[in-house]
Design an enzyme around this catalytic site. Structure first.
Site, PDB file in Angstrom:
ATOM      1  N   ILE A 179       6.726  44.909 -15.571  1.00 53.26           N
ATOM      2  CA  ILE A 179       8.095  44.705 -16.070  1.00 53.26           C
ATOM      3  C   ILE A 179       8.228  43.228 -16.410  1.00 53.26           C
ATOM      4  CG2 ILE A 179      10.548  44.886 -15.531  1.00 53.26           C
ATOM      5  CD1 ILE A 179       9.676  47.020 -13.420  1.00 53.26           C
ATOM      6  N   SER A 180       8.404  42.904 -17.646  1.00 50.84           N
ATOM      7  CA  SER A 180       8.484  41.518 -18.074  1.00 50.84           C
ATOM      8  C   SER A 180       9.897  40.984 -17.918  1.00 50.84           C
ATOM      9  CB  SER A 180       8.051  41.438 -19.550  1.00 50.84           C
ATOM     10  OG  SER A 180       8.368  40.176 -20.054  1.00 50.84           O
ATOM     11  N   ASN A 181      10.041  39.665 -17.549  1.00 52.90           N
ATOM     12  CA  ASN A 181      11.359  39.010 -17.459  1.00 52.90           C
ATOM     13  C   ASN A 181      11.868  38.588 -18.838  1.00 52.90           C
ATOM     14  OD1 ASN A 181      11.575  39.177 -14.722  1.00 52.90           O
ATOM     15  ND2 ASN A 181      10.448  37.264 -14.384  1.00 52.90           N
ATOM     16  N   HIS A 182      10.921  38.445 -19.720  1.00 51.64           N
ATOM     17  CA  HIS A 182      11.296  37.944 -21.053  1.00 51.64           C
ATOM     18  C   HIS A 182      11.660  39.097 -21.963  1.00 51.64           C
ATOM     19  CE1 HIS A 182       9.723  34.166 -19.682  1.00 51.64           C
ATOM     20  NE2 HIS A 182       8.602  34.788 -19.339  1.00 51.64           N
ATOM     21  N   SER A 183      12.790  38.928 -22.630  1.00 50.97           N
ATOM     22  CA  SER A 183      13.137  39.977 -23.589  1.00 50.97           C
ATOM     23  C   SER A 183      12.468  39.635 -24.916  1.00 50.97           C
ATOM     24  CB  SER A 183      14.653  40.079 -23.765  1.00 50.97           C
ATOM     25  OG  SER A 183      15.121  38.895 -24.326  1.00 50.97           O
TER      26      SER A 183
END
Ligand SMILES: Cc1cc2nc3c(=O)[nH]c(=O)nc-3n(C[C@H](O)[C@H](O)[C@H](O)COP(=O)(O)O)c2cc1C
Length: 208
Positions: free
Chosen positions: A202-206
Site C-alpha cells: 500500500i503506497s503512501n503516495h498518490s
C-alpha cells in the site's frame, strides 16, 4: 574375533546356556566357558566343551598347563557373562569374593560384564539379593532381568531366566562400540523457514 567368556553356575536354568553357546558359536565368537562345581552337577563340562571345541575351566588348581588360569582366561575378553547366575554367585560378585575359578576370573576381568540371574522368586525378591544386584549395577555390570513365569520349583513369579534373545542382544550390545557414550548431544529444531504471508503493498503516495 570377539572373545566372550561365559560363566555358568548351579541353576536349573543351565540347560538354556547350551542354546546360548551354540547361537554365539554361529556368530563366530571365540568362546571360553568357566563352570562352578555346583554347575557341573547339573550338566557335565563335556557338553559345553563339545559345543566350544575346547576344555572348560572348572578347577583353578589342577596342575595342567601351569598358567594362572583365572587371569589368562579373561585376557583380551570383549565380554564376560554369567548365565545363569545363582543368588550365591551374585552375592559373591557383589562383595568381591573370589573363592572359585568363576568368581576369581570375574573379579580379574576388566571387560564389559553381564549377569543373567535365575532363581526361585523368593530368593530373587529377598532384600539381600536385591541389594547385591544393586551393588553389581553400581559397578557397571549389566543385569539382564529375569522374567515372571512358571518356575521349576513350582512357584510362579519373577526369577525365570530372561529370554535367550534378550541375553544374546545384551551380549551384542556390550561388545559393540559406543562412539557416543559419555558425550552430551544438543539437538536443536533448526531454523524456522516458512513462506511469508502474501502482503499487499500500500503506497503512501498518490499517483494523481
Ligand atoms: C535342583 C536345584 C536347582 C537349583 N536351582 C537354583 C537356581 O535356579 N538359582 C539359584 O540361585 N540356586 C539354585 N540352586 C541352589 C544352588 O545350586 C546353590 O546355591 C549352589 O551353592 C550354587 O553354587 P554356585 O553359585 O557356586 O554355582 C539349585 C539347587 C538345586 C539342587
Amino acid at each position: 574375533m570377539k572373545k566372550v567368556v561365559i560363566g555358568i553356575t548351579g541353576s536349573i536354568a543351565i540347560y538354556k546356556t547350551c542354546e546360548i553357546i551354540s547361537r554365539l558359536k554361529k556368530k563366530n565368537y571365540d568362546i571360553e566357558v568357566i563352570m562352578t562345581e555346583s554347575a557341573t552337577k547339573f550338566i557335565t563340562p563335556l557338553t559345553f566343551g563339545a559345543l566350544i571345541h575346547k576344555p572348560v575351566l572348572v578347577d583353578d588348581f589342577d596342575e595342567t598347563g601351569y598358567q594362572i588360569k583365572h587371569i589368562n582366561i579373561v585376557k583380551e575378553a570383549d565380554c564376560f557373562i554369567v548365565v545363569p547366575a545363582t543368588a550365591n554367585v551374585i552375592a559373591k560378585i557383589a562383595n568381591g569374593i573370589a573363592d572359585d575359578v568363576l568368581t576369581s576370573s570375574f573379579l580379574a576381568a576388566t571387560c564389559p560384564k553381564i549377569i543373567a540371574p535365575a532363581m526361585n522368586v523368593h530368593m530373587y525378591e529377598n532384600t539381600a539379593t536385591q541389594k547385591n544386584l544393586d551393588l553389581c549395577r553400581s559397578y557397571g555390570i549389566k543385569i539382564v532381568e529375569p522374567e515372571i513365569g512358571d518356575l521349576a520349583c513350582g512357584y510362579q513369579g519373577k526369577g525365570h531366566l530372561s529370554d535367550i534373545e534378550d541375553i544374546l542382544d545384551a551380549i551384542e550390545y556390550m561388545i559393540s562400540p559406543h562412539p557416543l557414550q559419555g558425550k552430551y548431544v544438543l539437538i536443536t529444531a533448526g531454523p524456522t523457514q516458512e513462506s511469508l504471508d502474501p502482503v499487499r503493498f500500500i503506497s503512501n503516495h498518490s499517483s494523481g
